[in-house]
Write a protein that holds these residues in place. Structure first.
Motif, mmCIF file in Angstrom:
data_model
loop_
_atom_site.group_PDB
_atom_site.id
_atom_site.type_symbol
_atom_site.label_atom_id
_atom_site.label_comp_id
_atom_site.label_asym_id
_atom_site.label_seq_id
_atom_site.Cartn_x
_atom_site.Cartn_y
_atom_site.Cartn_z
ATOM 1 N N ASN A 90 -1.116 13.897 -1.645
ATOM 2 C CA ASN A 90 -2.363 13.925 -2.411
ATOM 3 C C ASN A 90 -2.076 14.464 -3.808
ATOM 4 O OD1 ASN A 90 -4.990 14.041 -3.294
ATOM 5 N ND2 ASN A 90 -5.747 15.289 -1.600
ATOM 6 N N ILE A 91 -1.974 13.564 -4.775
ATOM 7 C CA ILE A 91 -1.534 13.919 -6.125
ATOM 8 C C ILE A 91 -2.662 13.684 -7.129
ATOM 9 C CG2 ILE A 91 0.141 13.408 -7.952
ATOM 10 C CD1 ILE A 91 2.032 12.435 -5.700
ATOM 11 N N ALA A 92 -2.918 14.681 -7.960
ATOM 12 C CA ALA A 92 -3.941 14.578 -9.003
ATOM 13 C C ALA A 92 -3.276 14.545 -10.371
ATOM 14 C CB ALA A 92 -4.905 15.759 -8.919
ATOM 15 N N ILE A 93 -3.693 13.602 -11.215
ATOM 16 C CA ILE A 93 -3.167 13.488 -12.570
ATOM 17 C C ILE A 93 -4.323 13.718 -13.543
ATOM 18 C CG2 ILE A 93 -1.906 12.060 -14.205
ATOM 19 C CD1 ILE A 93 -0.786 10.482 -11.895
ATOM 20 N N LEU A 94 -4.157 14.705 -14.417
ATOM 21 C CA LEU A 94 -5.239 15.159 -15.285
ATOM 22 C C LEU A 94 -5.034 14.701 -16.718
ATOM 23 C CD1 LEU A 94 -5.289 18.897 -14.083
ATOM 24 C CD2 LEU A 94 -6.127 16.865 -12.876
ATOM 25 N N PHE A 95 -6.114 14.255 -17.336
ATOM 26 C CA PHE A 95 -6.066 13.817 -18.728
ATOM 27 C C PHE A 95 -7.116 14.555 -19.545
ATOM 28 C CE2 PHE A 95 -4.394 10.373 -16.179
ATOM 29 C CZ PHE A 95 -3.250 10.004 -16.886
ATOM 30 N N GLY A 96 -6.769 14.851 -20.787
ATOM 31 C CA GLY A 96 -7.707 15.485 -21.706
ATOM 32 C C GLY A 96 -8.480 14.441 -22.487
ATOM 33 N N GLY A 97 -9.343 14.938 -23.398
ATOM 34 C CA GLY A 97 -10.174 14.047 -24.193
ATOM 35 C C GLY A 97 -9.667 13.887 -25.610
ATOM 36 N N PRO A 98 -10.497 13.306 -26.480
ATOM 37 C CA PRO A 98 -10.066 13.015 -27.848
ATOM 38 C C PRO A 98 -9.988 14.232 -28.764
ATOM 39 C CG PRO A 98 -12.348 12.361 -27.527
ATOM 40 C CD PRO A 98 -11.838 12.771 -26.188
ATOM 41 N N TYR A 99 -10.577 15.348 -28.355
ATOM 42 C CA TYR A 99 -10.609 16.507 -29.235
ATOM 43 C C TYR A 99 -9.420 17.442 -29.054
ATOM 44 C CZ TYR A 99 -15.405 15.023 -30.120
ATOM 45 O OH TYR A 99 -16.509 14.296 -30.462
ATOM 46 N N SER A 100 -8.907 17.510 -27.837
ATOM 47 C CA SER A 100 -7.813 18.447 -27.591
ATOM 48 C C SER A 100 -7.166 18.144 -26.251
ATOM 49 C CB SER A 100 -8.326 19.893 -27.577
ATOM 50 O OG SER A 100 -9.215 20.096 -26.490
ATOM 51 N N SER A 101 -6.026 18.771 -26.013
ATOM 52 C CA SER A 101 -5.405 18.688 -24.696
ATOM 53 C C SER A 101 -6.234 19.498 -23.708
ATOM 54 C CB SER A 101 -3.975 19.227 -24.752
ATOM 55 O OG SER A 101 -3.162 18.432 -25.583
ATOM 56 N N ILE A 102 -5.829 19.492 -22.473
ATOM 57 C CA ILE A 102 -6.536 20.241 -21.440
ATOM 58 C C ILE A 102 -6.427 21.733 -21.726
ATOM 59 C CG2 ILE A 102 -6.565 20.794 -18.974
ATOM 60 C CD1 ILE A 102 -5.375 17.933 -18.569
ATOM 61 N N GLU A 103 -7.553 22.405 -21.751
ATOM 62 C CA GLU A 103 -7.563 23.833 -22.055
ATOM 63 C C GLU A 103 -7.761 24.699 -20.820
ATOM 64 O OE1 GLU A 103 -10.550 24.317 -25.025
ATOM 65 O OE2 GLU A 103 -9.364 23.376 -26.614
ATOM 66 N N ASP A 104 -8.288 24.129 -19.759
ATOM 67 C CA ASP A 104 -8.523 24.904 -18.533
ATOM 68 C C ASP A 104 -7.208 25.326 -17.889
ATOM 69 O OD1 ASP A 104 -11.093 24.166 -19.045
ATOM 70 O OD2 ASP A 104 -11.543 23.509 -17.007
ATOM 71 N N ASP A 105 -7.210 26.507 -17.324
ATOM 72 C CA ASP A 105 -6.092 26.945 -16.493
ATOM 73 C C ASP A 105 -6.322 26.386 -15.101
ATOM 74 O OD1 ASP A 105 -4.084 28.176 -15.120
ATOM 75 O OD2 ASP A 105 -4.893 30.218 -15.298
ATOM 76 N N VAL A 106 -5.514 25.438 -14.695
ATOM 77 C CA VAL A 106 -5.727 24.765 -13.413
ATOM 78 C C VAL A 106 -4.773 25.267 -12.331
ATOM 79 C CG1 VAL A 106 -6.640 22.694 -14.513
ATOM 80 C CG2 VAL A 106 -4.191 22.841 -14.010
ATOM 81 N N MET A 140 0.847 -1.191 0.000
ATOM 82 C CA MET A 140 0.000 0.000 0.000
ATOM 83 C C MET A 140 0.890 1.251 0.000
ATOM 84 S SD MET A 140 -3.241 0.799 -0.009
ATOM 85 C CE MET A 140 -4.274 2.242 0.246
ATOM 86 N N TYR A 141 0.614 2.168 -0.915
ATOM 87 C CA TYR A 141 1.430 3.370 -1.015
ATOM 88 C C TYR A 141 1.075 4.378 0.067
ATOM 89 C CZ TYR A 141 2.531 1.577 -5.665
ATOM 90 O OH TYR A 141 2.955 0.797 -6.713
ATOM 91 N N LYS A 142 2.050 5.223 0.420
ATOM 92 C CA LYS A 142 1.814 6.242 1.428
ATOM 93 C C LYS A 142 1.040 7.419 0.852
ATOM 94 C CE LYS A 142 6.241 8.579 0.543
ATOM 95 N NZ LYS A 142 5.604 9.709 -0.161
ATOM 96 N N ASP A 143 1.047 7.555 -0.487
ATOM 97 C CA ASP A 143 0.366 8.673 -1.124
ATOM 98 C C ASP A 143 -0.990 8.228 -1.679
ATOM 99 O OD1 ASP A 143 0.988 7.185 -3.383
ATOM 100 O OD2 ASP A 143 2.775 8.356 -3.818
ATOM 101 N N GLU A 144 -1.747 9.213 -2.154
ATOM 102 C CA GLU A 144 -3.035 8.941 -2.774
ATOM 103 C C GLU A 144 -3.062 9.602 -4.144
ATOM 104 O OE1 GLU A 144 -6.229 10.161 -0.283
ATOM 105 O OE2 GLU A 144 -5.826 8.666 1.268
ATOM 106 N N PHE A 145 -3.349 8.809 -5.168
ATOM 107 C CA PHE A 145 -3.452 9.328 -6.525
ATOM 108 C C PHE A 145 -4.923 9.475 -6.904
ATOM 109 C CE2 PHE A 145 0.692 8.512 -9.033
ATOM 110 C CZ PHE A 145 1.428 9.089 -8.016
ATOM 111 N N SER A 146 -5.233 10.585 -7.557
ATOM 112 C CA SER A 146 -6.556 10.795 -8.129
ATOM 113 C C SER A 146 -6.382 11.043 -9.623
ATOM 114 C CB SER A 146 -7.266 11.988 -7.477
ATOM 115 O OG SER A 146 -7.491 11.755 -6.107
ATOM 116 N N VAL A 147 -7.152 10.343 -10.433
ATOM 117 C CA VAL A 147 -7.094 10.478 -11.886
ATOM 118 C C VAL A 147 -8.341 11.211 -12.365
ATOM 119 C CG1 VAL A 147 -7.286 9.164 -14.032
ATOM 120 C CG2 VAL A 147 -5.617 8.484 -12.314
ATOM 121 N N PHE A 148 -8.155 12.192 -13.242
ATOM 122 C CA PHE A 148 -9.259 12.995 -13.762
ATOM 123 C C PHE A 148 -9.469 12.682 -15.241
ATOM 124 C CE2 PHE A 148 -8.360 14.942 -9.845
ATOM 125 C CZ PHE A 148 -9.420 15.770 -9.485
ATOM 126 N N ILE A 149 -10.681 12.229 -15.576
ATOM 127 C CA ILE A 149 -11.045 11.834 -16.932
ATOM 128 C C ILE A 149 -12.179 12.739 -17.427
ATOM 129 C CG2 ILE A 149 -11.910 9.947 -18.376
ATOM 130 C CD1 ILE A 149 -9.213 9.322 -17.187
#
Length: 275
Positions: A220-236, A1-10
């Motif tokens: 607490n680490i978040a990994i963000l992914f874009g969709g099929p039309y383009s990369s992520i456009e939001d300023d995060v 079990m890892y000490k960190d927590e990953f969150s994936v954004f789809i």
């Protein structure tokens, strides 16, 4: 079990180029399997505003339902998921084979199990934990929901459980269905460190040592992914977290990288850095 927590954004547009429901189910299955393999804590489905409102909402709900189906132990699926057209092809989904998907039909005291709350009375709640008889929890819980339980007693006449889950093994992922923008969806997790995956970011081989130190530093680490039309456009960017733009597939051989491919490739690299 890892000490960190990953969150994936789809993004909810993840399936927008796939109209066949069998293909759509298969693509979500790749995501679900990757989440389990690399011990991801949360998967958040956000609105990237690339689809009409109704279509985007329906696709997001489909993604969430298939992911929840995969995360649910086989012995609870008939109770938790009534027959519906959206789940027509779930038979092609790969099993997770994680600790919360036990194959033993005879659990022991102190084992942890997912359970489905069936009914309750004034003394507590009856729970299906995959045994021949219902277990009993001495707490009033919401009916027709899935919770984690610890078995505290097994006798001929009764099985007693309490709400609890282990903290030393991987216990599946949480599916968070968000109709919000990416930045507002991030606030649901409140990460320390945000990784925006994009072919226009820093190549991972150029900042590997720096990135690895941040993975070791932040929990607490978040990994963000874009969709099929383009990369992520939001300023995060935000004062609440540190963020970087990262290319995890430098010198890619194809014109585009599909979201599910990017998820598998990226999580594999971060898994290496977590040791």
């Amino acid at each position: 079990m890892y000490k960190d927590e990953f969150s994936v954004f789809i993004p909810n547009s993840f399936l927008s180029e796939s109209k066949d429901i069998k293909v759509r189910t298969y693509k979500v299955g790749i995501i679900g399997r990757a989440l389990a393999v690399y011990q991801v804590k949360n998967v958040v489905i956000y609105n990237d505003n690339k689809l009409p409102e109704n279509e985007g909402k329906e696709d997001a709900e489909f993604i969430a339902e298939v992911l929840n189906y995969m995360n649910t132990p086989q012995y609870l699926r008939k109770r938790a998921f009534p027959i519906k057209p959206e789940l027509k092809h779930v038979g092609i989904l790969p099993p997770l084979r994680t600790p919360h998907h036990p194959t033993d039909k005879n659990p022991k005291v102190d084992d942890f199990r997912y359970g489905f709350t069936v009914k309750r009375n004034n003394k507590g709640t009856f729970v299906d934990i995959g045994m021949d008889k219902l277990a009993f929890c001495k707490e009033q819980l919401t009916v027709n929901k899935i919770f984690s339980f610890k078995i505290t007693k097994i006798a001929k006449k009764e099985v007693i459980v309490t709400p609890d889950e282990p903290d030393d093994i991987y216990w599946g992922y949480n599916v968070i269905l968000s109709n919000k923008s990416l930045k507002n969806s991030l606030k649901l997790i409140n990460p320390d460190f945000v990784v925006e995956t994009t072919r226009y970011g820093d190549s991972i081989n150029s900042i590997f040592d720096e990135l690895r130190s941040k993975v070791e530093e932040y929990r607490n680490i978040a990994i963000l992914f874009g969709g099929p039309y383009s990369s992520i456009e939001d300023d995060v960017s935000s004062s609440n977290w540190e963020s970087i733009k990262l290319n995890t597939i430098p010198n890619q051989g194809t014109e585009t990288v599909r979201t599910e491919e990017a998820v598998v490739a990226t999580l594999s690299l971060f898994n290496f850095m977590r040791f």
